[in-house]
Design a protein around this motif. Structure first.
Motif, PDB file in Angstrom:
ATOM      1  N   LEU A  10      60.383   3.903 -48.946  1.00 25.55           N
ATOM      2  CA  LEU A  10      59.705   2.887 -49.752  1.00 25.55           C
ATOM      3  C   LEU A  10      60.352   1.529 -49.494  1.00 25.55           C
ATOM      4  O   LEU A  10      61.488   1.283 -49.898  1.00 25.55           O
ATOM      5  CB  LEU A  10      59.785   3.239 -51.237  1.00 25.55           C
ATOM      6  N   SER A  11      59.626   0.664 -48.799  1.00 27.54           N
ATOM      7  CA  SER A  11      60.074  -0.710 -48.577  1.00 27.54           C
ATOM      8  C   SER A  11      59.970  -1.484 -49.890  1.00 27.54           C
ATOM      9  O   SER A  11      59.417  -0.989 -50.879  1.00 27.54           O
ATOM     10  CB  SER A  11      59.190  -1.382 -47.521  1.00 27.54           C
ATOM     11  N   GLU A  12      60.478  -2.715 -49.895  1.00 23.02           N
ATOM     12  CA  GLU A  12      60.371  -3.513 -51.124  1.00 23.02           C
ATOM     13  C   GLU A  12      58.910  -3.739 -51.528  1.00 23.02           C
ATOM     14  O   GLU A  12      58.570  -3.570 -52.708  1.00 23.02           O
ATOM     15  CB  GLU A  12      61.104  -4.850 -50.964  1.00 23.02           C
ATOM     16  N   PRO A  13      58.000  -4.095 -50.614  1.00 27.81           N
ATOM     17  CA  PRO A  13      56.589  -4.219 -51.030  1.00 27.81           C
ATOM     18  C   PRO A  13      56.029  -2.907 -51.581  1.00 27.81           C
ATOM     19  O   PRO A  13      55.247  -2.921 -52.536  1.00 27.81           O
ATOM     20  CB  PRO A  13      55.869  -4.641 -49.741  1.00 27.81           C
ATOM     21  N   ALA A  14      56.419  -1.776 -50.987  1.00 35.81           N
ATOM     22  CA  ALA A  14      55.958  -0.481 -51.503  1.00 35.81           C
ATOM     23  C   ALA A  14      56.511  -0.216 -52.897  1.00 35.81           C
ATOM     24  O   ALA A  14      55.813   0.326 -53.770  1.00 35.81           O
ATOM     25  CB  ALA A  14      56.366   0.635 -50.544  1.00 35.81           C
ATOM     26  N   MET A  15      57.767  -0.592 -53.132  1.00 30.62           N
ATOM     27  CA  MET A  15      58.358  -0.430 -54.464  1.00 30.62           C
ATOM     28  C   MET A  15      57.592  -1.249 -55.500  1.00 30.62           C
ATOM     29  O   MET A  15      57.323  -0.780 -56.618  1.00 30.62           O
ATOM     30  CB  MET A  15      59.829  -0.845 -54.441  1.00 30.62           C
ATOM     31  N   HIS A  17      54.440  -2.168 -55.275  1.00 26.40           N
ATOM     32  CA  HIS A  17      53.147  -1.493 -55.430  1.00 26.40           C
ATOM     33  C   HIS A  17      53.265  -0.275 -56.349  1.00 26.40           C
ATOM     34  O   HIS A  17      52.355   0.033 -57.124  1.00 26.40           O
ATOM     35  CB  HIS A  17      52.641  -1.073 -54.045  1.00 26.40           C
ATOM     36  N   ALA A  18      54.399   0.410 -56.295  1.00 28.20           N
ATOM     37  CA  ALA A  18      54.601   1.622 -57.095  1.00 28.20           C
ATOM     38  C   ALA A  18      55.095   1.326 -58.516  1.00 28.20           C
ATOM     39  O   ALA A  18      55.313   2.260 -59.286  1.00 28.20           O
ATOM     40  CB  ALA A  18      55.584   2.554 -56.389  1.00 28.20           C
ATOM     41  N   GLY A  19      55.276   0.034 -58.850  1.00 25.98           N
ATOM     42  CA  GLY A  19      55.550  -0.314 -60.237  1.00 25.98           C
ATOM     43  C   GLY A  19      56.988  -0.568 -60.604  1.00 25.98           C
ATOM     44  O   GLY A  19      57.338  -0.546 -61.784  1.00 25.98           O
ATOM     45  N   VAL A  20      57.842  -0.873 -59.620  1.00 24.29           N
ATOM     46  CA  VAL A  20      59.261  -1.065 -59.931  1.00 24.29           C
ATOM     47  C   VAL A  20      59.491  -2.217 -60.911  1.00 24.29           C
ATOM     48  O   VAL A  20      60.496  -2.228 -61.639  1.00 24.29           O
ATOM     49  CB  VAL A  20      60.080  -1.277 -58.640  1.00 24.29           C
ATOM     50  N   LEU A  21      58.546  -3.173 -60.982  1.00 26.77           N
ATOM     51  CA  LEU A  21      58.715  -4.341 -61.850  1.00 26.77           C
ATOM     52  C   LEU A  21      58.064  -4.169 -63.216  1.00 26.77           C
ATOM     53  O   LEU A  21      57.999  -5.132 -63.995  1.00 26.77           O
ATOM     54  CB  LEU A  21      58.148  -5.588 -61.156  1.00 26.77           C
ATOM     55  N   ASN A  22      57.641  -2.973 -63.553  1.00 28.43           N
ATOM     56  CA  ASN A  22      57.046  -2.708 -64.872  1.00 28.43           C
ATOM     57  C   ASN A  22      58.171  -2.636 -65.905  1.00 28.43           C
ATOM     58  O   ASN A  22      58.769  -1.585 -66.130  1.00 28.43           O
ATOM     59  CB  ASN A  22      56.249  -1.409 -64.832  1.00 28.43           C
ATOM     60  N   ALA A  23      58.469  -3.760 -66.526  1.00 30.90           N
ATOM     61  CA  ALA A  23      59.657  -3.865 -67.379  1.00 30.90           C
ATOM     62  C   ALA A  23      59.582  -2.960 -68.604  1.00 30.90           C
ATOM     63  O   ALA A  23      60.573  -2.316 -68.971  1.00 30.90           O
ATOM     64  CB  ALA A  23      59.858  -5.319 -67.811  1.00 30.90           C
ATOM     65  N   ALA A 125      63.752  10.702 -51.028  1.00 27.32           N
ATOM     66  CA  ALA A 125      63.243   9.341 -50.847  1.00 27.32           C
ATOM     67  C   ALA A 125      64.393   8.409 -50.496  1.00 27.32           C
ATOM     68  O   ALA A 125      65.511   8.559 -50.994  1.00 27.32           O
ATOM     69  CB  ALA A 125      62.545   8.857 -52.110  1.00 27.32           C
ATOM     70  N   LEU A 126      64.093   7.459 -49.626  1.00 28.40           N
ATOM     71  CA  LEU A 126      64.992   6.343 -49.335  1.00 28.40           C
ATOM     72  C   LEU A 126      64.230   5.083 -49.702  1.00 28.40           C
ATOM     73  O   LEU A 126      63.111   4.876 -49.229  1.00 28.40           O
ATOM     74  CB  LEU A 126      65.371   6.325 -47.856  1.00 28.40           C
ATOM     75  N   MET A 127      64.820   4.262 -50.562  1.00 27.85           N
ATOM     76  CA  MET A 127      64.065   3.120 -51.060  1.00 27.85           C
ATOM     77  C   MET A 127      64.874   1.837 -51.072  1.00 27.85           C
ATOM     78  O   MET A 127      66.097   1.851 -51.238  1.00 27.85           O
ATOM     79  CB  MET A 127      63.541   3.415 -52.469  1.00 27.85           C
ATOM     80  N   SER A 128      64.174   0.737 -50.874  1.00 32.01           N
ATOM     81  CA  SER A 128      64.751  -0.576 -51.115  1.00 32.01           C
ATOM     82  C   SER A 128      65.134  -0.652 -52.583  1.00 32.01           C
ATOM     83  O   SER A 128      64.359  -0.261 -53.457  1.00 32.01           O
ATOM     84  CB  SER A 128      63.715  -1.648 -50.782  1.00 32.01           C
ATOM     85  N   ALA A 129      66.338  -1.171 -52.875  1.00 29.49           N
ATOM     86  CA  ALA A 129      66.820  -1.050 -54.256  1.00 29.49           C
ATOM     87  C   ALA A 129      67.246  -2.355 -54.909  1.00 29.49           C
ATOM     88  O   ALA A 129      67.761  -2.329 -56.022  1.00 29.49           O
ATOM     89  CB  ALA A 129      67.976  -0.050 -54.310  1.00 29.49           C
ATOM     90  N   ASN A 130      67.032  -3.499 -54.279  1.00 38.53           N
ATOM     91  CA  ASN A 130      67.391  -4.745 -54.959  1.00 38.53           C
ATOM     92  C   ASN A 130      66.585  -4.931 -56.242  1.00 38.53           C
ATOM     93  O   ASN A 130      67.134  -5.222 -57.309  1.00 38.53           O
ATOM     94  CB  ASN A 130      67.189  -5.943 -54.028  1.00 38.53           C
ATOM     95  N   GLY A 359      50.048   7.906 -52.716  1.00 37.85           N
ATOM     96  CA  GLY A 359      50.024   7.669 -51.281  1.00 37.85           C
ATOM     97  C   GLY A 359      50.678   6.364 -50.870  1.00 37.85           C
ATOM     98  O   GLY A 359      50.301   5.755 -49.858  1.00 37.85           O
ATOM     99  N   ILE A 360      51.682   5.936 -51.621  1.00 37.61           N
ATOM    100  CA  ILE A 360      52.396   4.693 -51.319  1.00 37.61           C
ATOM    101  C   ILE A 360      53.656   5.021 -50.527  1.00 37.61           C
ATOM    102  O   ILE A 360      54.355   5.988 -50.842  1.00 37.61           O
ATOM    103  CB  ILE A 360      52.765   3.955 -52.625  1.00 37.61           C
ATOM    104  N   GLY A 361      53.960   4.220 -49.521  1.00 40.34           N
ATOM    105  CA  GLY A 361      55.170   4.432 -48.743  1.00 40.34           C
ATOM    106  C   GLY A 361      54.888   5.129 -47.425  1.00 40.34           C
ATOM    107  O   GLY A 361      53.742   5.438 -47.085  1.00 40.34           O
ATOM    108  N   THR A 362      55.955   5.391 -46.694  1.00 40.41           N
ATOM    109  CA  THR A 362      55.860   5.985 -45.361  1.00 40.41           C
ATOM    110  C   THR A 362      56.634   7.291 -45.334  1.00 40.41           C
ATOM    111  O   THR A 362      57.822   7.326 -45.674  1.00 40.41           O
ATOM    112  CB  THR A 362      56.451   5.037 -44.301  1.00 40.41           C
TER     113      THR A 362
END
Length: 373
Positions: A10-15, A17-23, A125-130, A359-362
């Motif tokens: 999961l790249s940062e754009p994929a993160m 898209h998957a809702g990482v910023l849903n506070a 999973a390996l994901m961008s984590a900033n 279906g988000i990510g690679t």
């Protein structure tokens, strides 16, 4: 199916898209995690299962020309953990940090997160984590506000106008419906004003940017502190008004009289006991404490000026209704959050599950079958 192993990248754009910023969702997940911490359904590193992580720091001088030299906030760190409950998964946050990154157009820290199957160790999973790390840091402050702040808090003071406090403010605004004003402080006025413009666009409240810390602290009903490690902030006891809640996500210093005359709530007391053990093992407790967010507390604990950690309150105790949070309007409360891998694991797990379901990510292949078996 095994022996084939695939995992999701999961790249940062994929993160995003998957809702990482849903506070609001992240606050809910972090509150659930505090409940598991309070019950003991987790593991972190070290022999006591409570180490924050392990870091590589660099020497001021070296005989080896390629070895990095020490510098502000320059280190690598690994933060492994296991979280139980519905998560039931292992993970590790890995990051490199260097204050000089800004010169390269990069954030101070660059982070990745790996989730692994608890039985086999296979990567899930390996994901961008900033953004993941910032979101959970903000959400932890949000849980603190939910359980410790006065519900009619009207003024939020933001101390340190970087990306971490953006995440903290975003989470706080999901929990504090009565807020009418935000005061943004940074030692660089331009940063404070830029932060204020961002907040003003995002929220329908009065926002101001300032470069004087004292009025920012004095005004705050809820104060979120996320200043730079390179410039730890000092605030005075007399600046903190009756009923204020201070949410600490970054280094600070204050008067001993404040810490001995307010209610202290820790994120997780066993981890802070591990910090005290590490301070003793370091051979130079004062130097060790100076580099840790909990340093002001640890010095007072060592001096017997604060009750022992065995008697202290962790936020998991409050979430699980074992100990009280705020008792009255007048209490001044400080909540210290030093960061724990289990929160990255929890929020990373939920984002991963959302990504996989949509279906988000690679999908990446580790192997079709392992060689040599």
């Amino acid at each position: 199916m095994y022996p084939r192993i695939d995992f999701l990248y999961l790249s940062e754009p994929a993160m995003i898209h998957a809702g990482v910023l849903n506070a609001a969702a992240c606050v809910s997940v972090c509150e659930e995690t505090f409940g598991l911490l309070g019950k003991g359904d987790y593991l972190m590193g070290g022999p006591n299962h409570n180490h924050h992580g392990i870091s590589i720091t660099f020497p001021p001088h070296s005989a080896f020309p390629n070895m990095p030299m020490s510098g502000p906030d320059r280190r690598f760190a690994a933060m492994p953990g296991y979280l139980g409950g519905r998560f039931d998964v292992c993970g590790n946050k890995w990051y490199g940090s260097n204050h000089a990154n800004a010169k390269e157009g990069l954030p101070r820290s660059i982070l990745t997160m790996m989730l692994n199957d608890k039985q086999t160790g296979a990567p899930l999973a390996l994901m961008s984590a900033n953004l993941l790390s910032a979101a959970r840091t903000g959400a932890v402050a949000g849980v603190g506000a939910k359980h410790l702040a006065n519900r009619d808090a009207r003024v939020i003071s933001v101390v340190g106008c970087g990306p971490i406090n953006k995440a903290c403010l975003t989470a706080l605004m999901t929990q504090l419906p009565s807020v009418k004003k935000i005061v943004c402080f940074d030692i660089i006025l331009q940063r404070a004003e830029n932060f204020a413009r961002w907040a003003e666009k995002k929220y329908d409240v009065s926002v101001v940017g300032v470069s004087d810390a004292e009025p920012c602290f004095r005004d705050g009903d809820v104060i979120t502190v996320a200043a730079s490690r390179a410039k730890p902030l000092y605030f005075k006891d007399e600046w903190i008004k009756e009923g204020a809640t201070i949410l600490v996500s970054g280094p600070f210093n204050t008067d001993d009289s404040f810490l001995t005359n307010c209610k202290i709530v820790f994120d997780h007391t066993p981890m802070h006991r591990a910090y005290l053990e590490e301070g003793i093992a370091s051979g130079d407790k004062e130097a060790y404490y100076s580099g840790e967010m909990g340093g002001p507390f640890y010095r007072l604990l060592d001096a017997g000026k604060l009750p022992a950690l065995e008697e202290a309150t962790g936020l998991g105790d409050v979430v699980n209704c074992i100990k009280p949070g705020r008792l009255n309007f007048e209490e001044r409360i400080i909540f210290i959050s030093c960061g724990m891998s289990v929160f990255d694991i929890a929020w990373g797990f939920d984002v991963y599950k959302t990504a996989a379901a949509n279906g988000i990510g690679t999908l990446l292949n580790l192997w079709h079958e392992p060689s040599g078996f």
